[in-house]
Structures are given as structure tokens and as C-alpha cells.
Write a protein that holds these residues in place. Sequence first.
Motif, PDB file in Angstrom:
ATOM      1  N   LEU A   1      -8.524  -2.899   1.948  1.00 47.25           N
ATOM      2  CA  LEU A   1      -8.484  -1.540   2.461  1.00 47.25           C
ATOM      3  C   LEU A   1      -9.859  -1.175   3.015  1.00 47.25           C
ATOM      4  O   LEU A   1     -10.882  -1.554   2.438  1.00 47.25           O
TER       5      LEU A   1
ATOM      6  N   VAL B   1       0.907  -0.704   1.134  1.00 47.65           N
ATOM      7  CA  VAL B   1       0.508  -0.907  -0.260  1.00 47.65           C
ATOM      8  C   VAL B   1       1.267  -2.075  -0.891  1.00 47.65           C
ATOM      9  O   VAL B   1       0.837  -2.621  -1.911  1.00 47.65           O
TER      10      VAL B   1
ATOM     11  N   ALA C   1      -1.133  -4.887  -0.135  1.00 48.14           N
ATOM     12  CA  ALA C   1      -2.540  -4.668  -0.478  1.00 48.14           C
ATOM     13  C   ALA C   1      -2.801  -5.184  -1.886  1.00 48.14           C
ATOM     14  O   ALA C   1      -1.881  -5.299  -2.712  1.00 48.14           O
TER      15      ALA C   1
ATOM     16  N   HIS D   1      -3.356  -5.008  -5.550  1.00 45.31           N
ATOM     17  CA  HIS D   1      -2.788  -3.933  -6.357  1.00 45.31           C
ATOM     18  C   HIS D   1      -3.862  -2.989  -6.887  1.00 45.31           C
ATOM     19  O   HIS D   1      -3.713  -1.763  -6.848  1.00 45.31           O
TER      20      HIS D   1
ATOM     21  N   ALA E   1      -5.110  -0.814  -4.124  1.00 46.36           N
ATOM     22  CA  ALA E   1      -4.118   0.185  -3.725  1.00 46.36           C
ATOM     23  C   ALA E   1      -4.031   1.314  -4.746  1.00 46.36           C
ATOM     24  O   ALA E   1      -3.962   2.490  -4.393  1.00 46.36           O
TER      25      ALA E   1
END
Length: 569
Positions: A324, A391, A394, A396, A399
Motif C-alpha cells: 500500500l 484488500v 494486499a 493482511h 490492509a
Amino acid sequence: MTGSRVLLTGISRNRRWLTLGSAMYGGHQICEALVPVVIGVIIDRAVATGDVAQLVVWVAVLAVLFLVLSLMWRFGARLLTYAEAGEGANLRIEVAGTILRPRGVRTDLRSGELLTISSSDADNASYFLDYIPRIVASLTAVTVCAVTLLLIDVPLGLGVVLGTPLVLVVLQLSEPLITRRIQHQQATAGRAAAVATDLVAGLRPLRGIGAHEPASRRYREVSRRSLRATLRAARTQRGFEGISATLSNLLAAGIAIAAGWLALDGAITIGQFVTVIGLAQFLVEPLAQLTVVPSWIAEARASANRVAMVLSAPPLVPDDTAELPAPPHGLDVTGLHYGSLQGLELSVAPGELVGVVAPRAADAEALVTVLAGQLAPEDYRGTVAVAGVDVAVAGHRAARAALLVEPHTTDVFTGTLRSNIVVGDDEGSRPDDPDLLDAVLRASAADDVVEVHADGLDTPVSERGASLSGGQRQRVALARALHTRPPVLVLHDPTTAVDPVTEQTIARGLRALRHGPGRRGTTLLVTSSPILLATVDRVVVVDDGVVRTSGTHDELVDRDDDYRRAVLR
């Protein structure tokens, strides 16, 4: 992961203590078996001949035997208790860790059943480490007795050598039936515990709506099923134990009777007769233990199967690693199908404060459930993206750190007000910032909760927050969510248990803390509170699973009758 693998893993990681303890148990049984042998020697060599010297020597040998067997049992039991208790703790930690892992666990078991597995089933599986040395000790005792009897008289020894395996093989045939019945009993007990947990947790609201009687009847029904399964399993086990005790005693009695005939015929001496009678009496206990081995193994395996069922459950969310970007983050929901949602489209820009109004509670609940990560990606259709990254793919932890969902029904834990708000300080994972804590307490109106208690932030909180009122619990949970400072925060009805004045304070505080000058948070408020909605940048109305309209709170109040009915009640 299977139940057998759980048991074998326990054996492997406790092999040192298991080996030493089993050896000591075996040594104890050897000494026990030699006691009637020495007594027989004393009778033949000292009592029958009147030899005092022989009497002194063999009595001294007997005393040494008792000393050794006592020490062997004491230290062997200590080692094996250490192994059993340690394995039970390991299994409880592993099961609890699986249940609580951040990526979730895919299972149909309810919380009460999971609690049963992580406690009683974990303990029952660890008892297998106690059964192994007992089996080793019993086999050692039977072997020593058989060898001794062979030396005294071959037919007597053959009776033990051939009779013991025959009895064990016959009894082993019942092991699958016992396993099935114990496993069924444990499953029904777990379901009863689950219903009881739900009933106790929701007793107050059940009484409020007058539904406590039907809930009680439901618990009585599941409890009776559990009782019937328990009695059925107990009858099977007790019947098995009765048959096994009968067979073992018949074998021992047969040996004693045969020895009596041999003594009357003069084939064996009086001392040897006493030895055989002593061994026959001694054999009753190890034979009884060997004959209940199937029952022991069945109980441990049934519990191990349930433990394995949890340990092998797949995670809800795959462990992917898409990165992210740095905050601020936006939130985008695209084509979401789940529950009552029918292709929901929702976009929240970075730094925006958006309200979601859902006249149908099912729409709001479905949206929050998906955003909270309580579902596997295959359980819904559509995409939930934070900062443009799905998500579902992503990492975990990343996220969950970027998107925090505080549900309407939240948990408050045993501890203090501080430990419930400043999560992670004990481990040093989050520096304690007094200024941030003060700002969070004011924004959530939790400062009133702190001030009303003499101990302030160090005020003890009982289990499930029972020492706090509903409104206090709600404010403490909101303060905890705000203190984590997530880039994207989703709040579901965060003020339903507070009065309008406090709600106004929270509305202003939430806006100032996350969306004031220099603030970069993104917030989604799922609520029908007009006080909260009056402070948001934009309101989105979700009805029949899709976005029906949007605008500011004032605009929607002026032009939308359905919106007015939903929020101005």
C-alpha cells in the motif's frame, strides 16, 4: 492435520520426558513384580530352613526394592506430569493462536465450541502422554510376571503369554465404537457451551424484548441432547471397563487356581506358590490398565481430532503481499454483492468524512461485515480497495493497519480503562503520547468516563466491560479506535447508547480530530444519527443494496422524504 498427527507431535516434542518417565514407571513395575518373588524366596530359603542369615539378607533386599520402587514412581510421575501439563498448555496456545490469527479462520464452529476445544479437548489430547508410560509400565509388569511364571512352571507362564494378547485383541475391536460415541458427546457438549455463551452474553437484551423464555427452552433442548450423548458414551465406556475388568480378573484367578493344583501335587514349593499367588494378585492392575487402553486411546483421539479440525482450518484471508502507498488513503467499493447488497458502488476520497444511511439495517450490516474483513474473498463478489489496492490481495497486516472497522457491537476487555484504549503500549509497539490520549478522550467524550471514576485511567474494567454502562463501553471503544489513528476508519452506529448532548460532543470531536486543519484521515460513518450526519462532508443513502442518492445532510433533508423519515425520527 489429523488427530493422529496431533498426538504424534505431542510425543515428539516431549520425547525426552516421556522416555525417562516411562523408563522409571517400567522400573517401578519391575520392582513391584519382584516383591512376591523375593517373598517366595524368603519362605523357601529362610522360613522353611530357619536360616536367620538368609532371612536378614532377603529382608534387606526387599527393603531396597521398596525404596527403589518408591523413588522410581515419585520421580517418574513428576517428569510425566511436567510433560502432560506442558503439552496441554502448548495445545491450548496453538488452538487459541489459530482462532485469533489476524487472517481469521474458516470454520463453522461457534465461539462456545471453540472454547471447549481450546480447553477440555486440548487437555484430553495431552492426557495421551500419561497413557503411554502407563501402557509401557503395564506391559513391563506382564512381561516380568510371564517370565517369572515360565521359570516356575511353563504352563503358568504360557497362560499369561497367550492369554493377555488374546484379551487385548478382543477388546480392541470396540475402540472405533468408543471413539465415535465420545466424539459425538464432545461435539454436543461444545454446541451446548456455544448456546450457553450466547445466552449469557445476550441475557439482558433478551429479557428486554421478552425472549428469554424461548432462549432458555432452546438451551434446555441442546443441554438434554448433550446429556443423552454423555450418558450414552459413559454407558459404553463403563460397560467396556466392566468387561475388561472381568476378563483380567478371570485370567488372574485362573493362574491362582492352577498354582493351587500344582502346589497340592508337589510340583512347586510353598514359596513358589506364594510367589504365584502374589503375581496373580499383582497382575490384576496392569491387566486392567491394558484392557482399558482402547477406551483411553479413543478419548484422546476423539479430542485430538477436534483439535486438529481447528488447527487445520484454512485462513479466511489469503496471505498476499501487495504493498500500500503512504497515507492519505481513499476507500473504494466496486460492484459489491453480499447479503442484501446488489452491486454497491461507493467511493470515499482521501481525507473525506462520509456518512452512509441505510434504511434497511441488513444493508448496513452487510457493508460493515465485508469492510471488517470477516469474510473470505470468495464469499462475496466485488472489490474493496484502499488507496487503489484490493484488500483481498494486499498484505493482511498492512490492509488491517490501513482500514479499521469499529462495529456497532464491540468488545471491552478485562483490564483497565487505559489498557482498553491505549492498545499495544504494554509491548512497546505504540509509544504512549499523552497529548494524543487527551485529544482522543475529548473527541470520544470518554474523558467523562475517566473523570467519573476515582482511579481515572487506572480504573479496573471487569469481564466484557460489565462494570461500565452501555454508553461508557461505547465511548471507550470509540476512543480505542481513534487512538490507533488508522488512515481509513469505518464506524458503525458509534453513538446509539449516549445522550444527545454527548453525541454532539462526539460529532464535533470526531470532525476536529480526524478532519481538522492538518488532519489527513478518511472516515466512513454508517449511521442514521442526524447529529453525526450534520458534520459529514457528504451523505450516501443505500437502499435495496445499491446507492439511491447522495448529497449533504441539509440538502437531503430538504428534498428527500424517505431520508427525512430515516434520520429525523
